[in-house]
Design a protein around this motif. Structure first.
Motif, mmCIF file in Angstrom:
data_model
loop_
_atom_site.group_PDB
_atom_site.id
_atom_site.type_symbol
_atom_site.label_atom_id
_atom_site.label_comp_id
_atom_site.label_asym_id
_atom_site.label_seq_id
_atom_site.Cartn_x
_atom_site.Cartn_y
_atom_site.Cartn_z
ATOM 1 N N ASP A 51 -46.767 -37.599 3.773
ATOM 2 C CA ASP A 51 -45.895 -37.233 2.724
ATOM 3 C C ASP A 51 -45.608 -35.689 3.034
ATOM 4 N N GLN A 52 -46.821 -35.095 3.647
ATOM 5 C CA GLN A 52 -46.784 -33.797 3.444
ATOM 6 C C GLN A 52 -45.753 -33.346 4.810
ATOM 7 N N HIS A 53 -44.549 -34.136 6.045
ATOM 8 C CA HIS A 53 -43.872 -33.748 6.579
ATOM 9 C C HIS A 53 -42.712 -34.528 7.039
ATOM 10 N N ARG A 54 -41.588 -33.756 7.364
ATOM 11 C CA ARG A 54 -40.397 -34.028 7.870
ATOM 12 C C ARG A 54 -40.180 -34.562 8.524
ATOM 13 N N PHE A 55 -40.972 -35.797 9.288
ATOM 14 C CA PHE A 55 -40.765 -36.877 10.171
ATOM 15 C C PHE A 55 -40.509 -38.447 9.626
ATOM 16 N N GLU A 56 -39.486 -39.001 10.314
ATOM 17 C CA GLU A 56 -39.256 -40.197 9.626
ATOM 18 C C GLU A 56 -40.812 -41.202 10.422
ATOM 19 N N THR A 57 -40.982 -42.586 9.753
ATOM 20 C CA THR A 57 -42.020 -42.781 10.011
ATOM 21 C C THR A 57 -41.868 -44.072 10.245
ATOM 22 N N THR A 58 -42.985 -45.487 11.222
ATOM 23 C CA THR A 58 -42.669 -46.200 11.148
ATOM 24 C C THR A 58 -43.680 -47.076 11.449
ATOM 25 N N GLN A 59 -43.639 -48.286 10.871
ATOM 26 C CA GLN A 59 -44.844 -49.271 11.381
ATOM 27 C C GLN A 59 -45.154 -49.658 12.894
ATOM 28 N N ASP A 60 -46.363 -49.327 13.742
ATOM 29 C CA ASP A 60 -46.887 -49.639 14.743
ATOM 30 C C ASP A 60 -48.254 -49.880 14.824
ATOM 31 N N ASP A 61 -47.583 -51.227 16.120
ATOM 32 C CA ASP A 61 -49.419 -51.672 15.691
ATOM 33 C C ASP A 61 -50.188 -51.593 14.269
ATOM 34 N N GLY A 62 -49.157 -52.095 13.407
ATOM 35 C CA GLY A 62 -49.580 -51.832 11.988
ATOM 36 C C GLY A 62 -50.087 -51.514 11.325
ATOM 37 N N GLU A 63 -50.245 -49.722 11.336
ATOM 38 C CA GLU A 63 -50.537 -48.898 10.996
ATOM 39 C C GLU A 63 -48.978 -48.012 11.335
ATOM 40 N N GLU A 64 -49.055 -46.933 10.072
ATOM 41 C CA GLU A 64 -47.868 -46.199 10.028
ATOM 42 C C GLU A 64 -48.088 -45.160 11.167
ATOM 43 N N LYS A 65 -46.777 -44.683 11.751
ATOM 44 C CA LYS A 65 -46.839 -43.713 12.201
ATOM 45 C C LYS A 65 -45.838 -42.431 12.247
ATOM 46 N N PHE A 66 -45.921 -41.327 12.534
ATOM 47 C CA PHE A 66 -44.680 -40.396 12.225
ATOM 48 C C PHE A 66 -44.008 -41.196 13.380
ATOM 49 N N SER A 67 -42.623 -41.132 13.428
ATOM 50 C CA SER A 67 -41.467 -41.264 15.007
ATOM 51 C C SER A 67 -40.773 -40.078 14.639
ATOM 52 N N ILE A 68 -41.297 -39.237 16.393
ATOM 53 C CA ILE A 68 -40.148 -38.075 16.091
ATOM 54 C C ILE A 68 -39.534 -38.107 17.289
ATOM 55 N N PRO A 69 -38.577 -38.061 17.363
ATOM 56 C CA PRO A 69 -37.443 -38.513 18.388
ATOM 57 C C PRO A 69 -37.828 -37.205 19.671
ATOM 58 N N VAL A 70 -37.144 -37.543 20.376
ATOM 59 C CA VAL A 70 -38.387 -36.121 22.312
ATOM 60 C C VAL A 70 -37.035 -35.532 22.370
ATOM 61 N N SER A 71 -36.093 -35.568 20.992
ATOM 62 C CA SER A 71 -35.048 -34.018 21.352
ATOM 63 C C SER A 71 -35.786 -33.355 20.223
ATOM 64 N N ARG A 72 -37.004 -33.393 19.702
ATOM 65 C CA ARG A 72 -37.404 -31.787 18.685
ATOM 66 C C ARG A 72 -39.073 -32.458 19.902
ATOM 67 N N VAL A 73 -39.077 -32.292 21.084
ATOM 68 C CA VAL A 73 -40.540 -31.647 21.645
ATOM 69 C C VAL A 73 -40.219 -30.941 22.071
ATOM 70 N N LYS A 74 -41.101 -29.333 21.998
ATOM 71 C CA LYS A 74 -40.739 -28.374 22.474
ATOM 72 C C LYS A 74 -41.427 -27.799 23.947
ATOM 73 N N SER A 75 -42.454 -28.432 24.209
ATOM 74 C CA SER A 75 -43.135 -28.763 25.761
ATOM 75 C C SER A 75 -44.787 -29.171 25.051
ATOM 76 N N VAL A 76 -44.730 -29.486 26.434
ATOM 77 C CA VAL A 76 -45.774 -29.943 26.735
ATOM 78 C C VAL A 76 -46.905 -29.546 28.066
ATOM 79 N N ASP A 77 -48.502 -29.335 27.433
ATOM 80 C CA ASP A 77 -49.193 -28.755 27.997
ATOM 81 C C ASP A 77 -50.293 -29.301 27.564
#
Length: 84
Positions: A51-77
């Motif tokens: 609830d602290q974050h404005r990300f959508e959530t979804t059920q994946d493998d029976g657990e609640e996960k953040f569902s973050i669109p790839v367009s919100r990725v700023k960097s990967v290292d």
């Protein structure tokens, strides 16, 4: 992010652009016809409230996960940085 292989991303920590670590990359949604990455599914750390974050959530493998669109990725290292 298009240059990153999905197998290299799994298990990476995910951090918001303001420096807050929110979880670990659990899974990636991909369009099998085009190869386009859609959403990242992030397992939140135990001390992170969904609830602290404005990300959508979804059920994946029976657990609640953040569902973050790839367009919100700023960097990967060492970690994946996403726009809050």
């Amino acid at each position: 992010m298009p240059d990153e292989l999905a197998e290299n991303l799994s298990g990476k920590e995910v951090m918001t652009s303001n420096g807050t670590y929110i979880g670990v990359l659990h899974n990636i949604q991909m369009d099998l016809k085009t190869g386009a990455i859609g959403d990242l599914f992030v397992s939140p750390f135990d001390d992170v409230s969904i609830d602290q974050h404005r990300f959508e959530t979804t059920q994946d493998d029976g657990e609640e996960k953040f569902s973050i669109p790839v367009s919100r990725v700023k960097s990967v290292d060492d970690c994946v940085v996403v726009q809050q």
